[in-house]
Design a protein around this motif. Structure first.
Motif, mmCIF file in Angstrom:
data_model
loop_
_atom_site.group_PDB
_atom_site.id
_atom_site.type_symbol
_atom_site.label_atom_id
_atom_site.label_comp_id
_atom_site.label_asym_id
_atom_site.label_seq_id
_atom_site.Cartn_x
_atom_site.Cartn_y
_atom_site.Cartn_z
ATOM 1 N N ASP A 44 0.849 -1.142 0.100
ATOM 2 C CA ASP A 44 0.101 0.178 -0.009
ATOM 3 C C ASP A 44 1.073 1.277 0.038
ATOM 4 N N ASP A 45 0.150 2.435 0.053
ATOM 5 C CA ASP A 45 0.950 3.602 -0.073
ATOM 6 C C ASP A 45 1.783 3.703 1.100
ATOM 7 N N ALA A 46 1.713 3.022 2.184
ATOM 8 C CA ALA A 46 2.526 3.221 3.539
ATOM 9 C C ALA A 46 3.669 2.266 3.303
ATOM 10 N N GLY A 47 3.696 1.324 2.446
ATOM 11 C CA GLY A 47 4.821 0.395 2.511
ATOM 12 C C GLY A 47 4.339 -0.898 3.059
ATOM 13 N N GLN A 48 3.226 -0.936 3.560
ATOM 14 C CA GLN A 48 2.837 -2.316 4.197
ATOM 15 C C GLN A 48 2.373 -3.254 3.109
ATOM 16 N N TRP A 49 2.950 -4.707 3.383
ATOM 17 C CA TRP A 49 2.533 -5.750 2.334
ATOM 18 C C TRP A 49 0.914 -5.971 2.799
ATOM 19 N N LEU A 50 0.213 -6.286 1.779
ATOM 20 C CA LEU A 50 -1.458 -6.605 1.819
ATOM 21 C C LEU A 50 -1.576 -7.537 0.876
ATOM 22 N N GLN A 51 -2.520 -8.298 0.928
ATOM 23 C CA GLN A 51 -3.090 -9.446 -0.293
ATOM 24 C C GLN A 51 -4.400 -9.249 -0.721
ATOM 25 N N GLU A 52 -4.499 -9.222 -1.922
ATOM 26 C CA GLU A 52 -5.738 -9.262 -2.577
ATOM 27 C C GLU A 52 -5.855 -10.576 -2.992
ATOM 28 N N THR A 53 -7.409 -11.226 -2.840
ATOM 29 C CA THR A 53 -7.677 -12.351 -3.308
ATOM 30 C C THR A 53 -8.823 -12.442 -4.036
ATOM 31 N N THR A 54 -8.454 -13.084 -5.200
ATOM 32 C CA THR A 54 -9.778 -13.143 -6.331
ATOM 33 C C THR A 54 -10.289 -14.619 -6.036
ATOM 34 N N TYR A 55 -11.480 -14.836 -6.179
ATOM 35 C CA TYR A 55 -12.108 -16.242 -6.417
ATOM 36 C C TYR A 55 -12.734 -16.689 -7.816
ATOM 37 N N VAL A 56 -12.129 -17.711 -8.181
ATOM 38 C CA VAL A 56 -12.637 -17.872 -9.716
ATOM 39 C C VAL A 56 -12.991 -19.190 -9.737
ATOM 40 N N PRO A 57 -14.402 -18.980 -10.349
ATOM 41 C CA PRO A 57 -15.132 -20.047 -10.908
ATOM 42 C C PRO A 57 -14.398 -21.030 -11.777
ATOM 43 N N VAL A 58 -14.124 -22.412 -11.655
ATOM 44 C CA VAL A 58 -13.524 -23.369 -12.666
ATOM 45 C C VAL A 58 -14.474 -24.446 -13.166
ATOM 46 N N MET A 59 -14.317 -24.984 -14.247
ATOM 47 C CA MET A 59 -15.200 -25.934 -14.488
ATOM 48 C C MET A 59 -14.258 -27.074 -15.358
ATOM 49 N N ILE A 60 -14.336 -28.434 -15.330
ATOM 50 C CA ILE A 60 -13.731 -29.297 -15.826
ATOM 51 C C ILE A 60 -14.716 -30.384 -16.553
ATOM 52 N N LEU A 61 -14.729 -30.417 -17.877
ATOM 53 C CA LEU A 61 -15.479 -31.143 -18.460
ATOM 54 C C LEU A 61 -15.121 -32.589 -18.965
ATOM 55 N N ASP A 62 -15.883 -33.584 -19.224
ATOM 56 C CA ASP A 62 -15.486 -34.920 -19.863
ATOM 57 C C ASP A 62 -14.644 -35.584 -18.905
#
Length: 124
Positions: A44-62
């Motif tokens: 961030d602007d203060a130099g602190q480490w942060l973490q952003e998490t993205t949740y991704v839907p996944v599909m597998i076929l056959d």
């Protein structure tokens, strides 16, 4: 006129948020659904480490769906490649993006997944 190539390729590395959901359709086609949490560390602007998490839907076929329904568990670290697919929900007028996975590599056996021989060939 120059045309840019159309590329639909995705590569993700993350952890399964939940156990895969296996569905066998009336047509006999196998489908597996799950979500992968993908983390992005940043400062961030203060130099602190942060973490952003993205949740991704996944599909597998056959055939891969049948294999990974038995071998993936919540918490597994995975590397996934393939393509994006969009689907419009007419009721909410929202567009949902899914990753349609084809190449999946289990990076660890976290979350209690049973041990498998890494030299064992995949059945597809």
């Amino acid at each position: 006129m120059f045309r840019f190539p159309s590329i639909n390729q995705v590569a993700l590395s993350g952890h399964l948020v939940c156990n895969p959901e296996f569905i066998l359709l009336e047509t006999g086609k196998a489908v597996v659904h799950f979500r992968v949490a993908v983390n992005r560390p940043y400062r961030d602007d203060a130099g602190q480490w942060l973490q952003e998490t993205t949740y991704v839907p996944v599909m597998i076929l056959d055939k891969p769906a049948e294999y990974f329904a038995e071998h993936l568990l919540r918490g597994n670290a995975v590397f996934i490649t393939r393509r994006l697919q969009s689907k419009r929900d007419e009721a909410d007028d929202k567009v949902m993006l899914n990753v349609i996975a084809r190449h999946i590599q289990i990076l660890d056996k976290k979350g209690g997944a049973e041990k498998t021989d890494s030299s064992e060939p995949l059945p597809f």
